[in-house]
Design a protein around this motif. Sequence first.
Motif, PDB file in Angstrom:
ATOM      1  N   ARG A  18       0.756   7.298  -4.849  1.00  0.00           N
ATOM      2  CA  ARG A  18      -0.037   6.561  -5.831  1.00  0.00           C
ATOM      3  C   ARG A  18      -0.310   7.420  -7.054  1.00  0.00           C
ATOM      4  O   ARG A  18      -0.221   6.941  -8.179  1.00  0.00           O
ATOM      5  CB  ARG A  18      -1.369   6.101  -5.219  1.00  0.00           C
ATOM      6  CG  ARG A  18      -1.244   4.961  -4.230  1.00  0.00           C
ATOM      7  CD  ARG A  18      -2.565   4.213  -4.076  1.00  0.00           C
ATOM      8  NE  ARG A  18      -3.682   5.085  -3.758  1.00  0.00           N
ATOM      9  CZ  ARG A  18      -4.044   5.412  -2.524  1.00  0.00           C
ATOM     10  NH1 ARG A  18      -3.348   4.974  -1.484  1.00  0.00           N
ATOM     11  NH2 ARG A  18      -5.079   6.205  -2.304  1.00  0.00           N
ATOM     12  N   THR A  38      -4.115   0.354  -7.426  1.00  0.00           N
ATOM     13  CA  THR A  38      -4.391  -0.393  -6.207  1.00  0.00           C
ATOM     14  C   THR A  38      -3.133  -1.152  -5.813  1.00  0.00           C
ATOM     15  O   THR A  38      -2.081  -0.970  -6.417  1.00  0.00           O
ATOM     16  CB  THR A  38      -5.579  -1.363  -6.428  1.00  0.00           C
ATOM     17  OG1 THR A  38      -5.894  -1.997  -5.192  1.00  0.00           O
ATOM     18  CG2 THR A  38      -5.253  -2.408  -7.480  1.00  0.00           C
ATOM     19  N   SER A  39      -3.248  -2.023  -4.806  1.00  0.00           N
ATOM     20  CA  SER A  39      -2.087  -2.786  -4.320  1.00  0.00           C
ATOM     21  C   SER A  39      -2.454  -4.254  -4.211  1.00  0.00           C
ATOM     22  O   SER A  39      -3.634  -4.630  -4.215  1.00  0.00           O
ATOM     23  CB  SER A  39      -1.647  -2.272  -2.950  1.00  0.00           C
ATOM     24  OG  SER A  39      -2.623  -2.576  -1.964  1.00  0.00           O
ATOM     25  N   ALA A  86      -4.536  -4.797  -1.108  1.00  0.00           N
ATOM     26  CA  ALA A  86      -5.936  -4.399  -1.264  1.00  0.00           C
ATOM     27  C   ALA A  86      -6.706  -5.411  -2.103  1.00  0.00           C
ATOM     28  O   ALA A  86      -7.851  -5.762  -1.792  1.00  0.00           O
ATOM     29  CB  ALA A  86      -6.009  -3.015  -1.906  1.00  0.00           C
ATOM     30  N   ASP A 121       0.846  -1.191   0.000  1.00  0.00           N
ATOM     31  CA  ASP A 121       0.000   0.000   0.000  1.00  0.00           C
ATOM     32  C   ASP A 121       0.883   1.243   0.000  1.00  0.00           C
ATOM     33  O   ASP A 121       1.882   1.301   0.723  1.00  0.00           O
ATOM     34  CB  ASP A 121      -0.901   0.019   1.239  1.00  0.00           C
ATOM     35  CG  ASP A 121      -2.007  -1.015   1.159  1.00  0.00           C
ATOM     36  OD1 ASP A 121      -2.471  -1.301   0.037  1.00  0.00           O
ATOM     37  OD2 ASP A 121      -2.399  -1.539   2.219  1.00  0.00           O
TER      38      ASP A 121
END
Length: 898
Positions: A479, A486-487, A490, A473
């Motif tokens: 980002r 996203t990661s 996630a 994250d």
Amino acid sequence: MVTAGWHGVDPAWSREIAVASTSAADEPGTVRRWHLLDNGAELSRRGLAPAGTLLCVHGNPTWSYLWRTLLAAGSDPAHPWRVVAVDQLDMGFSERTGRFRRLADRINDLGDLTDALGLDGPVVTVGHDWGGVISLGWALAHPQHVSGVVLTNTAVHQPSGAAIPPALRLALHPAVHRWGTTTSDTFLRVTHSLANPPLPADIRKAYMVPYRGARRRAGVGNFVADIPADASHPSFPALSRVAEGLRGLKVPALMLWGPRDPIFSDRYLKDLISRLPHADVHRFEGAGHLVAEDRNIAAPVFQWLAGHRGTSGAGSPAAEAAATRGQGLKGAEERGRAGFRPLWELLGELAAGPAKGATAVAEMGPDGRVSRSLSWQQLDGNILDLAAGLREAGVRSGSRVSLMVPPGVDLTVALYACLRLGAVVVVADAGLGTSGLSRAVKGATADFLIGIDKALAAASVLGWPGRRISVQDLPAARRRIVGVETSLAALAGRGAGRGARRPTHTVDPAAPAAVLFTSGSTGPAKGVLYTHRQLAAMRDTVAETFGIRPGARLVAGFAPFALLGPALGTVSVTPAMDVTAPRTLTARALADAAAAIEATVVFASPAALRNVLATRDAVGGAGHKALESIELLLSAGAPVPEPLLAEVQRLMPRASLHTPYGMTEALPVTDISLEQIQAADAETVAGTVAGAGNGVCVGRPVHGARVAVVPLAADGTAPGSHLVTEAGVTGEILVSAAHVKEAYDRLWLTQRASTSLPGWHRTGDVGHFDAAGRLWVEGRLDHVVTAPGAAVTPVGAEQAIERLDCVRLAAIAGVGPAGTQAVVAVIETVPPARKAGPAAPELSGRVRRAAREAGVNVSAVLAVPALPTDIRHNAKIDRTRLSRWASRVLAGGRPGEP
């Protein structure tokens, strides 16, 4: 008009034709004058019956001159084809109509011309730039005549939300457009400057001649203005019809691409491949927009045409074969699906069995302790969670996912999650360097990129393709900067939260699974495509050859084996090292990793083993005990000298030491142990086994593999098709096995050459068998020195030189014209030379005598502080680079660094 003065053009090809126009851009009854280059009359005069017609359409701002090499090749009696290269209206030497002709008009114009010429098939269209769109539009309108399409750097679709290329944006800008394209010749000069290498003066002149004066350049400006930048443009509907129509075009297709194109980048190639998935594709690394000038495209075009001889339209047998390519093979795969065990099957069984709580994968920290680990149950659960999350994010079967994550827990989970979804993982080694890595990832055109922060930053700066997913994250600001959506955390959380524990996709064994890039030690790194079945076969071959069973514990100092570990059911740990630089593995890091999992198996490259031996004094009692428990050591990537292995044996006294021979395209091919190497060396000295010696003994074929050679010719090539396994015959090494790669990714020419003998992969290595059936590798085919009257392979002489106590490494290189090359020895001395240059006379004499004992006469000896080696293995010597350097030094140039 075209004259004999234009380089490469036969004046007899030039002709004009009056054509009745049916275009909406013209008044009814209008007749237009077209110019074209056409070898049809020449073929007729020589009594040659053409196999068909190549209809070649140039783009903006070139003209029919672009296709002169195809005209010359089509006039060859060995493979006659009529080649009609048109000058579009308002372009080249064709009529200046004074009308604005849009895309639909130009497609219609081309139809008027072919009607006037009476072209009725078989016709293969050839297009470049906007000529590609126009030629495809013609093909869709004349399916009864079309037998194939050839495309070079073009595009049929502009992605919504994506800006058109900057060069075209500039050319379209109101403040620039008219001046840049029409008033001045700037647009032409900029386009010509894209050639790599630069165009010679006479060819640049030929391209400029039809466009002298602003009045003759109106078509250039109009062509640019007709680019459909968005859906509101008048030509957008015509472009869309072509783009969507391609999905139903079933004739054979060939795409020849220059990736260094600032206009039509690889993203446009990717779009074309999605519309014509059966197409043969070849990317010429280093070539750009003017690929027909940068590379010889005539040879591959006519090779391809020969492979599709007999095509005569959309319903022809050859067209049907192209449309259903691989169906027979796929049917065989489906019949054998019951026996297919996917790569992750054993992993899932361990996760559900008694060992589910035991460690499956671990990472080592710099403090010598395990920094992170997962049990088999956790690993399987994390993989399924992430697979569900990735699927929700849009990863589908066939999606390409570039993995830019160091070996360890995250990479293992991401890799297996992608494979379970049927996605194609793209793995390029960061050790390729920035430019090499960038070439690789851009060429693979991934849909998604999963990376650590450093990789994401590089992707943002260098424009790597793919929607970006971070490993960890990241803060919101970060980002936004690197364009992350996203990661992994996630996505995994999302997958677990929805309870989607099992991917629904059933993987086809014949479907693509991975693109693995070569080390780049023999040229630009090549993408090697594997199917799921071939990856599974690799797993099974390794397991059977080396007796690796579930429960084994593996220290993986080489990324591919770290990823293969879970598939083998082995506990896997990555030592604390930079896996992109194998020589960073220390003895202490190796011992710590071995102790952490009570390792039984180690895989490390030769360069890693050298550093392990150099740093062994730092290993304590517990570390030595862990190393002494090792049962199997594998080392590959380059030849491993017997003295080095003997030293390793003292460090790991219980281990069976093996040096498998293989390559990215087939890993492994053969195997040999230390004891077998020592036996082969003894037999070489004693002369008891015919063919023993002159190279590195790499043993016998691994489980399920066949190996043979095609004999070497005096010119250093292996041109035949006769496979030999007799002792003492030197030739190119070929391998046939279930785990050999499917293809080179988007390298049709390279793939074609590598499989010229069906069922066999040509490795590009040179070697021979001895009477005991063992294979000896003598070097690379590209590194064979063509001395007067003989072809000299390098490795035997290099080994003889390296036996001198004053030489650490040696390389043999050729200098001079092919067939008369002088043999040059380049050496690393002990201690290292302070600067590069000719070796001292005494040292030179010793090197020459050593080489002579191996049957090679060395003309010159040069010493260097360090020989250039590949990045991945830190062991493969770049002899081609040395040859160029030695040529410069021996010609009196400054030595510098090789």
